[in-house]
Design a protein around this motif. Structure first.
Motif, PDB file in Angstrom:
ATOM      1  N   SER A   1       1.477  11.995 -11.881  1.00 43.57           N
ATOM      2  CA  SER A   1       1.035  11.108 -10.808  1.00 43.57           C
ATOM      3  C   SER A   1       2.200  10.246 -10.333  1.00 43.57           C
ATOM      4  O   SER A   1       3.076   9.891 -11.119  1.00 43.57           O
ATOM      5  N   LEU A   2       2.185   9.927  -9.036  1.00 43.57           N
ATOM      6  CA  LEU A   2       3.296   9.186  -8.431  1.00 43.57           C
ATOM      7  C   LEU A   2       2.794   8.392  -7.238  1.00 43.57           C
ATOM      8  O   LEU A   2       2.049   8.917  -6.411  1.00 43.57           O
ATOM      9  N   ASP A   3       3.178   7.120  -7.171  1.00 47.48           N
ATOM     10  CA  ASP A   3       2.895   6.280  -6.003  1.00 47.48           C
ATOM     11  C   ASP A   3       4.216   5.779  -5.433  1.00 47.48           C
ATOM     12  O   ASP A   3       5.070   5.287  -6.177  1.00 47.48           O
ATOM     13  N   VAL A   4       4.375   5.916  -4.122  1.00 45.42           N
ATOM     14  CA  VAL A   4       5.580   5.441  -3.442  1.00 45.42           C
ATOM     15  C   VAL A   4       5.163   4.459  -2.357  1.00 45.42           C
ATOM     16  O   VAL A   4       4.357   4.797  -1.477  1.00 45.42           O
ATOM     17  N   ALA A   5       5.697   3.249  -2.411  1.00 42.47           N
ATOM     18  CA  ALA A   5       5.350   2.212  -1.439  1.00 42.47           C
ATOM     19  C   ALA A   5       6.057   2.464  -0.111  1.00 42.47           C
ATOM     20  O   ALA A   5       7.174   2.991  -0.079  1.00 42.47           O
ATOM     21  N   ARG A   6       5.406   2.100   0.966  1.00 43.81           N
ATOM     22  CA  ARG A   6       5.996   2.255   2.286  1.00 43.81           C
ATOM     23  C   ARG A   6       7.271   1.412   2.397  1.00 43.81           C
ATOM     24  O   ARG A   6       7.313   0.248   2.009  1.00 43.81           O
ATOM     25  N   GLY A   7       8.326   2.031   2.913  1.00 46.93           N
ATOM     26  CA  GLY A   7       9.564   1.307   3.162  1.00 46.93           C
ATOM     27  C   GLY A   7      10.459   1.099   1.958  1.00 46.93           C
ATOM     28  O   GLY A   7      11.480   0.413   2.056  1.00 46.93           O
TER      29      GLY A   7
ATOM     30  N   THR B   1      10.546  20.479  -8.907  1.00 41.36           N
ATOM     31  CA  THR B   1       9.264  21.183  -8.742  1.00 41.36           C
ATOM     32  C   THR B   1       8.239  20.267  -8.082  1.00 41.36           C
ATOM     33  O   THR B   1       7.502  20.677  -7.179  1.00 41.36           O
ATOM     34  N   LEU B   2       8.206  19.004  -8.518  1.00 39.65           N
ATOM     35  CA  LEU B   2       7.262  18.037  -7.945  1.00 39.65           C
ATOM     36  C   LEU B   2       7.536  17.848  -6.452  1.00 39.65           C
ATOM     37  O   LEU B   2       6.600  17.791  -5.639  1.00 39.65           O
ATOM     38  N   MET B   3       8.795  17.766  -6.067  1.00 38.67           N
ATOM     39  CA  MET B   3       9.135  17.573  -4.660  1.00 38.67           C
ATOM     40  C   MET B   3       8.850  18.833  -3.836  1.00 38.67           C
ATOM     41  O   MET B   3       8.519  18.751  -2.642  1.00 38.67           O
ATOM     42  N   LYS B   4       8.961  19.992  -4.443  1.00 40.90           N
ATOM     43  CA  LYS B   4       8.614  21.235  -3.743  1.00 40.90           C
ATOM     44  C   LYS B   4       7.106  21.337  -3.527  1.00 40.90           C
ATOM     45  O   LYS B   4       6.649  21.890  -2.526  1.00 40.90           O
TER      46      LYS B   4
ATOM     47  N   THR C   1       0.840  -1.196   0.000  1.00 45.88           N
ATOM     48  CA  THR C   1       0.000   0.000   0.000  1.00 45.88           C
ATOM     49  C   THR C   1       0.877   1.249   0.000  1.00 45.88           C
ATOM     50  O   THR C   1       1.794   1.383   0.824  1.00 45.88           O
ATOM     51  N   PRO C   2       0.615   2.208  -0.906  1.00 45.84           N
ATOM     52  CA  PRO C   2       1.468   3.395  -0.981  1.00 45.84           C
ATOM     53  C   PRO C   2       1.425   4.219   0.300  1.00 45.84           C
ATOM     54  O   PRO C   2       0.352   4.421   0.873  1.00 45.84           O
ATOM     55  N   ILE C   3       2.591   4.677   0.728  1.00 45.47           N
ATOM     56  CA  ILE C   3       2.629   5.657   1.813  1.00 45.47           C
ATOM     57  C   ILE C   3       2.317   7.035   1.248  1.00 45.47           C
ATOM     58  O   ILE C   3       1.793   7.907   1.940  1.00 45.47           O
ATOM     59  N   LEU C   4       2.619   7.203  -0.069  1.00 43.57           N
ATOM     60  CA  LEU C   4       2.397   8.481  -0.733  1.00 43.57           C
ATOM     61  C   LEU C   4       1.738   8.260  -2.090  1.00 43.57           C
ATOM     62  O   LEU C   4       2.152   7.383  -2.856  1.00 43.57           O
ATOM     63  N   SER C   5       0.733   9.050  -2.374  1.00 44.22           N
ATOM     64  CA  SER C   5       0.135   9.098  -3.708  1.00 44.22           C
ATOM     65  C   SER C   5      -0.034  10.561  -4.105  1.00 44.22           C
ATOM     66  O   SER C   5      -0.611  11.352  -3.351  1.00 44.22           O
ATOM     67  N   MET C   6       0.498  10.907  -5.257  1.00 45.85           N
ATOM     68  CA  MET C   6       0.283  12.245  -5.815  1.00 45.85           C
ATOM     69  C   MET C   6      -0.529  12.059  -7.092  1.00 45.85           C
ATOM     70  O   MET C   6      -0.148  11.262  -7.960  1.00 45.85           O
ATOM     71  N   ARG C   7      -1.633  12.768  -7.203  1.00 45.30           N
ATOM     72  CA  ARG C   7      -2.570  12.547  -8.290  1.00 45.30           C
ATOM     73  C   ARG C   7      -2.774  13.808  -9.136  1.00 45.30           C
ATOM     74  O   ARG C   7      -3.155  14.859  -8.609  1.00 45.30           O
ATOM     75  N   SER C   8      -2.461  13.680 -10.433  1.00 42.34           N
ATOM     76  CA  SER C   8      -2.759  14.728 -11.429  1.00 42.34           C
ATOM     77  C   SER C   8      -2.213  16.093 -11.009  1.00 42.34           C
ATOM     78  O   SER C   8      -2.917  17.102 -11.058  1.00 42.34           O
TER      79      SER C   8
ATOM     80  N   THR D   1      10.633   6.375 -11.172  1.00 39.47           N
ATOM     81  CA  THR D   1       9.627   7.058 -11.979  1.00 39.47           C
ATOM     82  C   THR D   1      10.337   8.067 -12.865  1.00 39.47           C
ATOM     83  O   THR D   1      11.149   8.864 -12.385  1.00 39.47           O
ATOM     84  N   ILE D   2      10.022   8.021 -14.156  1.00 41.41           N
ATOM     85  CA  ILE D   2      10.664   8.901 -15.133  1.00 41.41           C
ATOM     86  C   ILE D   2       9.702  10.028 -15.493  1.00 41.41           C
ATOM     87  O   ILE D   2       8.537   9.791 -15.821  1.00 41.41           O
ATOM     88  N   ILE D   3      10.220  11.264 -15.393  1.00 46.74           N
ATOM     89  CA  ILE D   3       9.449  12.449 -15.760  1.00 46.74           C
ATOM     90  C   ILE D   3      10.147  13.117 -16.940  1.00 46.74           C
ATOM     91  O   ILE D   3      11.368  13.286 -16.936  1.00 46.74           O
ATOM     92  N   ARG D   4       9.365  13.471 -17.961  1.00 45.78           N
ATOM     93  CA  ARG D   4       9.927  14.139 -19.136  1.00 45.78           C
ATOM     94  C   ARG D   4       9.014  15.281 -19.539  1.00 45.78           C
ATOM     95  O   ARG D   4       7.798  15.096 -19.686  1.00 45.78           O
ATOM     96  N   ASP D   5       9.610  16.471 -19.673  1.00 45.41           N
ATOM     97  CA  ASP D   5       8.849  17.665 -20.077  1.00 45.41           C
ATOM     98  C   ASP D   5       7.624  17.888 -19.197  1.00 45.41           C
ATOM     99  O   ASP D   5       6.536  18.245 -19.678  1.00 45.41           O
ATOM    100  N   GLY D   6       7.778  17.664 -17.896  1.00 51.40           N
ATOM    101  CA  GLY D   6       6.706  17.943 -16.948  1.00 51.40           C
ATOM    102  C   GLY D   6       5.609  16.913 -16.884  1.00 51.40           C
ATOM    103  O   GLY D   6       4.575  17.141 -16.249  1.00 51.40           O
ATOM    104  N   ARG D   7       5.802  15.749 -17.507  1.00 50.06           N
ATOM    105  CA  ARG D   7       4.792  14.696 -17.516  1.00 50.06           C
ATOM    106  C   ARG D   7       5.382  13.386 -17.001  1.00 50.06           C
ATOM    107  O   ARG D   7       6.570  13.111 -17.206  1.00 50.06           O
ATOM    108  N   THR D   8       4.553  12.580 -16.372  1.00 58.30           N
ATOM    109  CA  THR D   8       4.977  11.246 -15.963  1.00 58.30           C
ATOM    110  C   THR D   8       5.042  10.350 -17.199  1.00 58.30           C
ATOM    111  O   THR D   8       4.067  10.236 -17.943  1.00 58.30           O
ATOM    112  N   ILE D   9       6.203   9.717 -17.414  1.00 55.57           N
ATOM    113  CA  ILE D   9       6.359   8.817 -18.561  1.00 55.57           C
ATOM    114  C   ILE D   9       6.068   7.378 -18.156  1.00 55.57           C
ATOM    115  O   ILE D   9       5.261   6.689 -18.764  1.00 55.57           O
TER     116      ILE D   9
END
Length: 508
Positions: free
Chosen positions: A25-31, A46-49, A3-10, A214-222
């Motif tokens: 969008s980004l999902d990070v699993a716990r641990g 920018t995403l991390m900020k 189960t993700p500890i973090l989900s970032m959506r759109s 997770t690969i990001i290109r030109d501001g989009r999740t690839i």
């Protein structure tokens, strides 16, 4: 995947004239250790900020879920209260405060307004032991290395009961030994249940420690890749740049000409300690159309040699000769070095190489203002045209040369530095760590620029801590150890083992 500890959506974030993030969008699993890769300017930082509250809720679109709850952070302190701590590439430590004071700055061990210094130092010592740093907590931060400062930042994060640790280019300024220690620590924290997000351009390090990327290109999740599936470095590169890179280095047909520059019997003493020799009797040369590398371990004297030659911007009691096209020249001032056709692109582009609060146009024109001001007044229209030409030819990713340089990605800042010195029309370029902190796609562009300049007859000296880089772009490589030149190796005979042998021995 757990189960993700973090989900970032759109997540969508817009700056004036630029959409930095679009539906990410980004999902990070716990641990787990989750890497984020992409070219400079792709939107990683920018995403991390956005996640950490540097860009508060309301300044972007989309939602953040942490431990199953929607979060609306309005500041960094809000995210830290939830256990999300970010360590930026530029470390946020006060050099004049002690290690312990830095760890608990803003989180003081105090009661009724009075700081308990005994408890502060005791708790700091426990945290230092946890990150494997054997230092007295009372030691001022300015007296420890950058690698150790990075560990202090992690200790500071642990003091805040961190659940999700975000590291932005954590090894960019570290040597191999410190980098290895830091990566081992991140793995150790994972074993203790700490989830980490790492932004890094060093793909070998990602493959060593990350569970997913997770690969990001030109501001989009690839895409998101699981490293356990046998993901190769080439596969990650293809996702980052959107194309195959048949080689990490461009093809060259080197045709060195006459000797352009010779540095002879060069010696430099430490600026604060005249008894300490930093460079001793060094002699090197470079020919027109040639790329010459300087290799050495930290403290070998490579940067000190370059800076002392270029306007004596480092050291004291400098002695030796500089010859250009066989004639001795005076490079004792920066203006004199530039006048004789020598340019030096510093390893610290943010501090020495650029004016971060000024625009691209002014930064590019700085070293060649005499060409724009024949009567003492700068021709601003021509200045704009010159900058615009370099923006296009160097592929500086920005909509306008009026953009502030401090807002550019590292790779684009480096292109501005190179543009500045190319505009001064030098015969000799000294490039100090020209690809530090930039991604593999931007590196290839920098290498291509170096190859093009060499083909135009420029003489180029490259200082780099990455031996594969020197082996990939140079025609000859000098090695230094303890301020002395210990070897000169033609590229046909050069290997990492050969170079390391010379870099770790005394001159015979």
């Amino acid at each position: 995947m757990s189960t993700p500890i973090l989900s970032m959506r759109s997540i969508t974030k817009t700056f004036p004239g630029v959409k930095a993030l679009q539906d990410v969008s980004l999902d990070v699993a716990r641990g787990e250790i989750h890497a984020i890769c992409g070219e400079n300017g792709a939107g990683k930082s920018t995403l991390m900020k956005v996640l950490s509250g540097v860009y508060p809720h309301g300044s972007f679109d989309g939602e953040i879920l942490f431990e199953g709850e929607e979060c609306r952070f309005s500041s960094i302190s809000d995210s830290e209260k939830r256990g999300i701590v970010i360590i930026h590439q530029e470390l946020a430590l006060s050099p004049y405060l002690s290690i312990a004071e830095n760890i608990y700055l803003g989180n003081e061990q105090a009661r009724r307004g009075w700081v308990n210094w005994q408890k502060t130092n005791l708790e700091a010592a426990k945290l230092l032991a946890r990150v494997g740093l054997d230092e007295n907590p009372a030691t001022p931060v300015q007296h420890i290395t950058v690698g150790k400062q990075q560990l202090v930042e992690i200790a500071k994060a642990l003091s805040k009961q961190v659940k999700l640790l975000i590291l932005d280019e954590p090894t960019a300024a570290l040597n191999d030994e410190d980098s290895s220690h830091l990566l081992d620590l991140i793995l150790h924290l994972k074993a203790q249940g700490v989830t980490s997000i790492i932004i890094s351009h060093k793909l070998n390090e990602i493959r060593k420690v990350a569970d997913a990327v997770t690969i990001i290109r030109d501001g989009r999740t690839i895409e998101t890749l699981r490293l356990a599936d046998g993901v190769t470095q080439e596969r990650i590169i293809r996702g980052m740049v959107g194309r195959e890179l048949a080689s990490l280095y461009p093809e060259r047909d080197p045709r060195p000409g006459e000797e352009a520059l010779r540095i002879e019997d060069w010696s430099v003493r430490h600026p604060q300690d005249a008894t300490r020799m930093v460079v001793q009797n060094a002699t090197i040369n470079v020919r027109r159309g040639e790329v010459v590398g300087l290799a050495g371990l930290m403290g070998a004297g490579r940067t000190e040699l370059a800076m002392s030659v270029f306007g004596r911007t480092y050291g004291q009691a400098v002695s030796g000769r500089v010859l250009k096209d066989g004639q001795e020249i005076d490079t004792s001032t920066v203006a004199g070095a530039i006048r004789h056709g020598i340019a030096y692109a510093t390893e610290d582009r943010k501090y020495y190489g650029l004016n971060l609060i000024e625009d691209i146009k002014r930064n590019i024109s700085t070293a060649g203002l005499r060409k724009l001001a024949p009567r003492g007044w700068v021709d601003s229209n021509r200045e704009t045209l010159v900058a615009e030409d370099y923006r296009k030819s160097m592929n500086i990713k920005t909509p306008s040369v009026a953009a502030v340089v401090g807002k550019l990605s590292g790779g684009n800042q480096q292109k501005v530095v190179l543009s500045k010195w190319m505009f001064s029309d030098p015969d000799v370029l000294i490039l100090d760590e020209p690809t530090r902190g930039i991604d593999v796609g931007a590196k290839y562009e920098i290498y291509s620029i170096i190859a093009r300049l060499a083909s135009e007859g420029k003489a180029i000296i490259v200082i780099s801590s990455e031996l594969p880089e020197l082996l990939g772009i140079c025609d000859r490589i000098y090695t230094l150890a303890d301020g002395r030149v210990t070897g000169e190796v033609p590229i046909a005979e050069a290997t990492q083992e050969t170079l390391m042998h010379h870099m770790t021995r005394e001159k015979e």
